[in-house]
Write an enzyme that holds these catalytic residues in place. Structure first.
Site, short mmCIF file in Angstrom:
data_model
loop_
_atom_site.label_atom_id
_atom_site.label_comp_id
_atom_site.label_asym_id
_atom_site.label_seq_id
_atom_site.Cartn_x
_atom_site.Cartn_y
_atom_site.Cartn_z
N TRP A 14 0.83 -1.21 0.00
CA TRP A 14 0.00 0.00 0.00
C TRP A 14 0.86 1.26 0.00
O TRP A 14 0.57 2.21 -0.72
CB TRP A 14 -0.95 -0.02 1.18
CG TRP A 14 -1.98 1.06 1.20
CD1 TRP A 14 -2.33 1.85 2.26
CD2 TRP A 14 -2.83 1.49 0.12
NE1 TRP A 14 -3.33 2.73 1.91
CE2 TRP A 14 -3.66 2.54 0.60
CE3 TRP A 14 -2.96 1.08 -1.21
CZ2 TRP A 14 -4.59 3.17 -0.22
CZ3 TRP A 14 -3.90 1.72 -2.02
CH2 TRP A 14 -4.70 2.76 -1.52
N SER A 140 -9.60 -0.15 -1.51
CA SER A 140 -8.45 0.11 -2.38
C SER A 140 -7.43 -1.01 -2.29
O SER A 140 -6.75 -1.15 -1.28
CB SER A 140 -7.79 1.44 -1.97
OG SER A 140 -7.64 1.53 -0.56
N ALA A 142 -3.88 -2.35 -3.55
CA ALA A 142 -2.66 -1.71 -4.08
C ALA A 142 -2.42 -2.09 -5.53
O ALA A 142 -2.07 -1.24 -6.36
CB ALA A 142 -1.47 -2.11 -3.20
N LYS A 193 -13.23 -3.81 9.42
CA LYS A 193 -13.65 -4.58 8.24
C LYS A 193 -12.72 -5.76 8.00
O LYS A 193 -13.13 -6.78 7.42
CB LYS A 193 -13.73 -3.66 7.01
CG LYS A 193 -12.45 -2.89 6.70
CD LYS A 193 -11.53 -3.60 5.75
CE LYS A 193 -10.26 -2.82 5.51
NZ LYS A 193 -9.35 -3.46 4.54
N ASP A 246 -15.33 -0.33 1.87
CA ASP A 246 -14.14 -1.10 2.18
C ASP A 246 -14.50 -2.51 2.65
O ASP A 246 -13.80 -3.48 2.37
CB ASP A 246 -13.34 -0.37 3.27
CG ASP A 246 -11.85 -0.64 3.19
OD1 ASP A 246 -11.43 -1.44 2.33
OD2 ASP A 246 -11.10 -0.05 3.98
N THR A 250 -13.14 -5.96 0.85
CA THR A 250 -12.25 -6.85 1.59
C THR A 250 -12.88 -8.21 1.83
O THR A 250 -12.18 -9.21 1.96
CB THR A 250 -11.86 -6.19 2.93
OG1 THR A 250 -11.49 -4.84 2.69
CG2 THR A 250 -10.67 -6.88 3.55
N SER A 256 -7.77 -9.71 -1.43
CA SER A 256 -7.87 -9.46 0.01
C SER A 256 -7.05 -10.48 0.80
O SER A 256 -7.34 -11.68 0.78
CB SER A 256 -9.33 -9.51 0.45
OG SER A 256 -9.43 -9.55 1.86
#
Length: 336
Positions: A14, A140, A142, A193, A246, A250, A256
């Site tokens: 990230w 998000s 990476a 999360k 998010d 995930t 994930s």
């Protein structure tokens, strides 16, 4: 957009992706890696083979293992270390800090103290640093960001001016940044999360089906909101990018790490083996313990989090944890 000098502390996936966005936006970016050999390899190859193999990074990107060099004469400092390392890294960085805007992009709750990352920043660097902090969070991956795929996140700060500065720093044709003031809700959504994603992965590993996954996501969001409300967070925040957005990503995305770890555990692997074999930090593992302890201390009901904790730390079999969850006393549906 005028050029800015930015230090990015943390050369994991990230941190590397955010540094890449900033380089492509025309900024002077110094990416700090704890490991000198890792920094040297990134300089030589123009890639981060350890975490993101084969993806060429934007140039010019300065990569260093020297904190003083990374932070010299910068206007922004991004903290993108694993949550358990934030206190240590910022402690070392403190002598080199001035009045830069601090961007916290680490997601987690610190074990032992139960502090969120913005609270760790205040305890490590002082109240003035807290007022300069902006939390960056949202759905998000990476790898997708490095490929320039459309991504939207939120910059949360009690200072509207600082949130707007971070929005301007990052925004481009594929990275959209919204602003808002609810730091507490954004941080809790981003941290918790990961625990629900472990549960969703375990459910999929057990082949429980789409109904079960949808229920876990929905009721997981309800218990995140329940804890977040205790800290004064806004429920609307948990329905936004840093909450529902998010969480869905995930719990369902193939990239994930938390879902992947859960899949292996649900398929019958021991948690310690799964976690030990992963080449990146699975934040949900530590956060599950911190969140369980926090919910217990505050008397906040979080049954999914408790179930994940029991699997990870009490050697409860996933199917037994499921049986306990489904056998709970019937009740009306409530949000939060």
């Amino acid at each position: 957009m005028s050029e800015q000098s930015v230090a990015v502390l943390g050369a994991g996936s990230w941190g590397t992706a955010l540094a890449d966005v900033l380089v492509r936006n025309g900024h002077d970016v110094r990416l700090w890696a704890r490991d000198a050999a890792h920094a040297a390899a990134m300089r030589d190859t123009g890639t981060n083979e350890r975490y993101l193999p084969g993806i060429e990074l934007g140039r010019p990107l300065t990569v260093t293992s020297d904190l003083a060099d990374a932070m010299d004469d910068t206007g922004f400092v991004l903290s993108v270390c694993p949550s358990h390392a934030v206190r240590e890294v910022l402690g070392h960085a403190a002598p080199h800090l001035g009045d830069q805007i601090l961007v916290s992009a680490s997601k987690g709750i610190e074990l032992g103290t139960h502090r969120r990352m913005s609270e760790v920043i205040v305890e490590t660097l002082g109240e003035a640093a807290g007022s300069r902090t902006v939390v960056l969070s949202g759905p998000s991956f990476a790898e997708e960001l490095l490929h320039g795929l459309p991504t939207a996140v939120v910059a949360a700060s009690r200072s509207e001016a600082n949130a707007l500065a971070v929005q301007s720093l990052f925004r481009n044709g594929y990275f959209r940044v919204y602003t808002q003031p609810d730091v507490d809700g954004v941080e809790l959504g981003g941290a918790l999360k990961n625990v629900i994603a472990l549960a969703a992965g375990i459910s999929d590993g057990l082949e429980l089906g789409s109904n079960a996954r949808a229920a876990l996501i929905n009721r997981g969001l309800a218990e995140i909101a329940r804890l977040a409300r205790h800290f004064g967070a806004r429920e609307t925040t948990l329905g936004g990018l840093a909450g529902l957005g998010d969480l869905v990503l995930t719990c369902t995305g193939r990239l994930s790490r938390n879902r992947s770890a859960g899949l292996a555990i649900g398929a019958g692997r021991r948690p310690s083996e799964v976690i030990g074999e992963m080449d990146q930090v699975v934040e949900g593992v530590r956060t599950a313990r911190a969140a369980y302890e926090l919910s217990r201390d505050l008397d906040v009901e979080m049954p999914i989090t408790s179930g994940v904790y029991s699997i990870l730390y009490e050697d409860v079999a996933p199917r037994e944890a499921l049986a306990r969850l489904m056998a709970r006393e019937p009740k009306p549906e409530r949000w939060g």
